[in-house]
Design an enzyme around this catalytic site. Sequence first.
Site, PDB file in Angstrom:
ATOM      1  N   THR A 151       3.633 -52.970  54.823  1.00  0.00           N
ATOM      2  CA  THR A 151       2.574 -53.633  55.598  1.00  0.00           C
ATOM      3  C   THR A 151       1.694 -54.440  54.656  1.00  0.00           C
ATOM      4  O   THR A 151       1.239 -53.926  53.635  1.00  0.00           O
ATOM      5  CB  THR A 151       1.683 -52.605  56.330  1.00  0.00           C
ATOM      6  OG1 THR A 151       1.149 -51.682  55.366  1.00  0.00           O
ATOM      7  CG2 THR A 151       2.445 -51.871  57.412  1.00  0.00           C
ATOM      8  N   ASN A 157      -1.645 -55.752  53.660  1.00  0.00           N
ATOM      9  CA  ASN A 157      -3.012 -55.324  53.980  1.00  0.00           C
ATOM     10  C   ASN A 157      -4.009 -56.456  53.731  1.00  0.00           C
ATOM     11  O   ASN A 157      -3.902 -57.167  52.728  1.00  0.00           O
ATOM     12  CB  ASN A 157      -3.414 -54.144  53.079  1.00  0.00           C
ATOM     13  CG  ASN A 157      -2.607 -52.892  53.341  1.00  0.00           C
ATOM     14  OD1 ASN A 157      -1.461 -52.960  53.790  1.00  0.00           O
ATOM     15  ND2 ASN A 157      -3.187 -51.738  53.074  1.00  0.00           N
ATOM     16  N   GLU A 173      -3.328 -53.743  58.781  1.00  0.00           N
ATOM     17  CA  GLU A 173      -2.037 -53.857  58.084  1.00  0.00           C
ATOM     18  C   GLU A 173      -0.998 -54.500  58.992  1.00  0.00           C
ATOM     19  O   GLU A 173      -0.803 -54.065  60.120  1.00  0.00           O
ATOM     20  CB  GLU A 173      -1.517 -52.465  57.716  1.00  0.00           C
ATOM     21  CG  GLU A 173      -2.493 -51.614  56.942  1.00  0.00           C
ATOM     22  CD  GLU A 173      -1.915 -50.222  56.676  1.00  0.00           C
ATOM     23  OE1 GLU A 173      -0.683 -50.101  56.535  1.00  0.00           O
ATOM     24  OE2 GLU A 173      -2.704 -49.274  56.607  1.00  0.00           O
TER      25      GLU A 173
HETATM   26  P1  ADP Z   1       0.383 -51.671  50.161  1.00  0.00           P
HETATM   27  O1  ADP Z   1      -0.065 -50.291  50.395  1.00  0.00           O
HETATM   28  O2  ADP Z   1      -0.015 -52.230  48.816  1.00  0.00           O
HETATM   29  O3  ADP Z   1       0.015 -52.565  51.291  1.00  0.00           O
HETATM   30  P2  ADP Z   1       3.085 -51.456  51.172  1.00  0.00           P
HETATM   31  O4  ADP Z   1       3.998 -50.363  50.734  1.00  0.00           O
HETATM   32  O5  ADP Z   1       2.473 -51.379  52.526  1.00  0.00           O
HETATM   33  O6  ADP Z   1       1.976 -51.610  50.063  1.00  0.00           O
HETATM   34  O7  ADP Z   1       3.899 -52.783  51.014  1.00  0.00           O
HETATM   35  C1  ADP Z   1       3.275 -53.984  51.372  1.00  0.00           C
HETATM   36  C2  ADP Z   1       3.709 -55.151  50.561  1.00  0.00           C
HETATM   37  O8  ADP Z   1       5.119 -55.363  50.701  1.00  0.00           O
HETATM   38  C3  ADP Z   1       3.049 -56.396  51.099  1.00  0.00           C
HETATM   39  O9  ADP Z   1       1.779 -56.623  50.526  1.00  0.00           O
HETATM   40  C4  ADP Z   1       4.042 -57.466  50.699  1.00  0.00           C
HETATM   41  O10 ADP Z   1       3.774 -57.871  49.371  1.00  0.00           O
HETATM   42  C5  ADP Z   1       5.391 -56.763  50.729  1.00  0.00           C
HETATM   43  N1  ADP Z   1       6.226 -57.005  51.908  1.00  0.00           N
HETATM   44  C6  ADP Z   1       7.573 -57.221  51.832  1.00  0.00           C
HETATM   45  N2  ADP Z   1       8.098 -57.401  53.045  1.00  0.00           N
HETATM   46  C7  ADP Z   1       7.075 -57.307  53.944  1.00  0.00           C
HETATM   47  C8  ADP Z   1       7.031 -57.416  55.371  1.00  0.00           C
HETATM   48  N3  ADP Z   1       8.135 -57.648  56.102  1.00  0.00           N
HETATM   49  N4  ADP Z   1       5.820 -57.279  55.974  1.00  0.00           N
HETATM   50  C9  ADP Z   1       4.722 -57.028  55.243  1.00  0.00           C
HETATM   51  N5  ADP Z   1       4.708 -56.923  53.881  1.00  0.00           N
HETATM   52  C10 ADP Z   1       5.880 -57.064  53.219  1.00  0.00           C
HETATM   53  N1  RBF Z   2      -0.650 -44.583  60.980  1.00  0.00           N
HETATM   54  C1  RBF Z   2      -1.052 -43.463  61.633  1.00  0.00           C
HETATM   55  O1  RBF Z   2      -1.608 -42.562  61.021  1.00  0.00           O
HETATM   56  N2  RBF Z   2      -0.862 -43.315  62.982  1.00  0.00           N
HETATM   57  C2  RBF Z   2      -0.247 -44.279  63.733  1.00  0.00           C
HETATM   58  O2  RBF Z   2      -0.122 -44.098  64.944  1.00  0.00           O
HETATM   59  C3  RBF Z   2       0.194 -45.471  63.068  1.00  0.00           C
HETATM   60  N3  RBF Z   2       0.831 -46.436  63.750  1.00  0.00           N
HETATM   61  C4  RBF Z   2       1.282 -47.548  63.086  1.00  0.00           C
HETATM   62  C5  RBF Z   2       1.967 -48.534  63.790  1.00  0.00           C
HETATM   63  C6  RBF Z   2       2.432 -49.662  63.142  1.00  0.00           C
HETATM   64  C7  RBF Z   2       3.168 -50.710  63.924  1.00  0.00           C
HETATM   65  C8  RBF Z   2       2.228 -49.824  61.751  1.00  0.00           C
HETATM   66  C9  RBF Z   2       2.727 -51.047  61.035  1.00  0.00           C
HETATM   67  C10 RBF Z   2       1.552 -48.852  61.038  1.00  0.00           C
HETATM   68  C11 RBF Z   2       1.060 -47.708  61.699  1.00  0.00           C
HETATM   69  N4  RBF Z   2       0.373 -46.715  61.011  1.00  0.00           N
HETATM   70  C12 RBF Z   2      -0.041 -45.580  61.660  1.00  0.00           C
HETATM   71  C13 RBF Z   2      -0.064 -46.950  59.643  1.00  0.00           C
HETATM   72  C14 RBF Z   2       0.826 -46.380  58.588  1.00  0.00           C
HETATM   73  O3  RBF Z   2       0.465 -45.034  58.366  1.00  0.00           O
HETATM   74  C15 RBF Z   2       0.564 -47.235  57.337  1.00  0.00           C
HETATM   75  O4  RBF Z   2       1.055 -48.511  57.575  1.00  0.00           O
HETATM   76  C16 RBF Z   2       1.189 -46.639  56.125  1.00  0.00           C
HETATM   77  O5  RBF Z   2       0.512 -45.472  55.774  1.00  0.00           O
HETATM   78  C17 RBF Z   2       1.155 -47.608  54.953  1.00  0.00           C
HETATM   79  O6  RBF Z   2      -0.132 -48.014  54.654  1.00  0.00           O
HETATM   80 MG    MG Z   3       0.436 -51.892  53.307  1.00  0.00          MG
END
Ligand code: ADP
Ligand code: RBF
Ligand code: MG
Length: 206
Positions: free
Chosen positions: A82, A84, A134
């Site tokens: 995701t 952020n 996110e």
């Molecule tokens: P963080 O906790 O730093 O946000 P994540 O594990 O959620 O790390 O990974 C997010 C990162 O992955 C984004 O900031 C981006 O650089 C990369 N990324 C790769 N593919 C995607 C995607 N389909 N959607 C969102 N982020 C993506």
């Molecule tokens: N986190 C939760 O704790 N509860 C949720 O119901 C939840 N729903 C999510 C739904 C979507 C579509 C996405 C992208 C994330 C959701 N998350 C939720 C957040 C998730 O825990 C978080 O993206 C990861 O911890 C990485 O930061």
């Molecule tokens: Mg993220």
Amino acid sequence: MGLTVVLIIPLSMGGLTVLQLATNVIRSTRRNCISSIHKPAAKCNNKTDKKHNKMLHQLPIYASGEIVRGFGRGSKELGIPTANLSLDVVKSLPESLHTGVYYGWSNVNNGEVYKMVLSVGWNPFYNNKEKSVETHMLHKFDCDLYGQTLKICIVGYLRPEKNFDSLDDLIKVIKSDIEQAKTLLDQPENRKLREAPFFSANISKC
Ligand code: ADP
Ligand code: RBF
Ligand code: MG
């Protein structure tokens, strides 16, 4: 349908721009199109329903900002990365945008616009101390996107954030959110929003 035109003039302020802060949230008067999933206004009979319904009618909401680092759990633990947005942007979103899970459109650095799902809140499964916004884009990127500009158009609401008994349960529900988002965004009224001038408007940084 009255989309607001985006004019973003940059003034430097910690990675974001001052006017970006003021303008990174843009609302339109378009009615939310998932009223079939949620109660229409006439049937709302309590305060929470009315507030929720009011929020749905503010969609779509447009926002943008730099992609910042979180805890890195999305890709490592969930297999669902995701992008952020910074706390500045999170705080600039309207209070009426409730925590929960949404679907919409997004792009990076004015590139191609992809379907996305969005989580707004405190991730109850992880009990985060800071609110996060996110975006998981339904596209496979070859490199990371940190420091790039993410634009999002929040089109509709799916469900509230929840806690889960296991990581597997959380992943299953997110995968089902993604499937719902794919279908909902194919509806003509939602598909149109992909073409919003917002996604190609220049947001320059000082
Ligand atoms: P963080 O906790 O730093 O946000 P994540 O594990 O959620 O790390 O990974 C997010 C990162 O992955 C984004 O900031 C981006 O650089 C990369 N990324 C790769 N593919 C995607 C995607 N389909 N959607 C969102 N982020 C993506
Ligand atoms: N986190 C939760 O704790 N509860 C949720 O119901 C939840 N729903 C999510 C739904 C979507 C579509 C996405 C992208 C994330 C959701 N998350 C939720 C957040 C998730 O825990 C978080 O993206 C990861 O911890 C990485 O930061
Ligand atoms: Mg993220």
